[in-house]
Scaffold this active site. Structure first.
Site, PDB file in Angstrom:
ATOM      1  N   CYS A  82       1.026  -1.554  -0.047  1.00 48.57           N
ATOM      2  CA  CYS A  82      -0.429  -0.124   0.199  1.00 48.57           C
ATOM      3  C   CYS A  82       1.155   1.160  -0.105  1.00 48.57           C
ATOM      4  CB  CYS A  82      -1.002  -0.116   0.532  1.00 48.57           C
ATOM      5  SG  CYS A  82      -2.352   1.446   1.211  1.00 48.57           S
ATOM      6  N   HIS A 198      -4.072  -4.831  -0.577  1.00 54.03           N
ATOM      7  CA  HIS A 198      -3.308  -5.397   0.697  1.00 54.03           C
ATOM      8  C   HIS A 198      -3.511  -6.405   0.517  1.00 54.03           C
ATOM      9  CE1 HIS A 198      -3.197  -2.023   3.345  1.00 54.03           C
ATOM     10  NE2 HIS A 198      -4.127  -1.272   2.607  1.00 54.03           N
ATOM     11  N   GLU A 200      -2.596  -9.279   2.610  1.00 51.49           N
ATOM     12  CA  GLU A 200      -2.975  -9.656   3.565  1.00 51.49           C
ATOM     13  C   GLU A 200      -4.965  -9.777   3.556  1.00 51.49           C
ATOM     14  OE1 GLU A 200      -2.346  -5.395   4.878  1.00 51.49           O
ATOM     15  OE2 GLU A 200      -1.478  -6.925   3.616  1.00 51.49           O
TER      16      GLU A 200
END
EC number: 4.3.2.10
Length: 217
Positions: A82, A198, A200
């Site tokens: 990011c 992102h 994750e």
């Protein structure tokens, strides 16, 4: 022996989410602000959220810019996420308000280019988007082109300025996405990789991308 990955804690980013996601790849993960540990790890994850200027200020204060530079110079893998991707570029241009003047902040300078506000009817760009990855991408190996990744940002790199004229050096692999206009969604450049989205928080596709990166350590 599992690879040792450091999630660098410099006061910005979703540290625990990144830690848990990397642990699911089988890596041994440490969250730390210690530059020495970050420098010596097999892989370094640099998350980032918020404003470019604040993120860059915190990264410098923690010595993270020097750690990234030394790792890249030594061929040691780094994955930025990011705003972590954004601060790798030359500069970020932010606007405090509708009538405020734009303010430029110097970044790490690993790649030429400027992070600017997206020209899109709706900001922030928040939600799931497909991306266009190059065929020889390592990060996106085995990921379906229709798979989506989670984005949340208003600023991005709108043009890619680094060109390789050395036939013995592989050019950077640049992945693109679109929200109002095309923007850089990910970069793979030797030991330095980064995603604007992102991974994750991107479900199975994000997990596969992190596993692909971990497999290179």
């Amino acid at each position: 022996m599992p690879a040792h990955v450091v999630v660098f804690d410099y006061g910005s980013g979703n540290l625990r989410s990144a830690q848990r996601a990397m642990e699911r790849t089988g890596a041994e993960v440490t969250v730390t602000s210690d530059p020495r540990v970050a420098l010596e790890s097999d892989g370094l994850v640099v998350p980032g959220v918020g404003a470019f200027s604040a993120c860059m200020s915190s990264l410098r204060a923690a010595g993270g810019d020097r750690v990234i530079g030394r790792r890249v110079a030594g061929g040691r893998p780094v994955l930025a996420i990011c705003v972590g991707l954004q601060v790798l570029f030359d500069r970020g241009v932010e606007q405090a308000g509708v009538h405020a003047e734009e303010k430029a902040t110097e970044g790490c300078g690993e790649w030429p280019g400027t992070v600017e506000r997206l020209r899109a009817p709706i900001l922030p760009h928040m939600g799931w988007n497909t991306v266009r990855a190059p065929e020889d991408s390592v990060l996106f190996d085995g990921i379906d082109p229709d798979d989506r990744f989670y984005f949340v940002h208003s600023y991005a790199v709108r043009t890619w300025e680094l060109a390789s004229h050395n036939p013995r050096v592989n050019p950077p692999r640049v992945t693109w996405a679109e929200h109002g206009e095309p923007f850089v969604a990910a970069v793979e450049n030797g030991p330095l990789s980064a995603t604007q989205f992102h991974p994750e928080k991107s479900g199975d596709a994000g997990a596969r991308l992190l596993a692909n990166w971990a497999a290179t350590l």
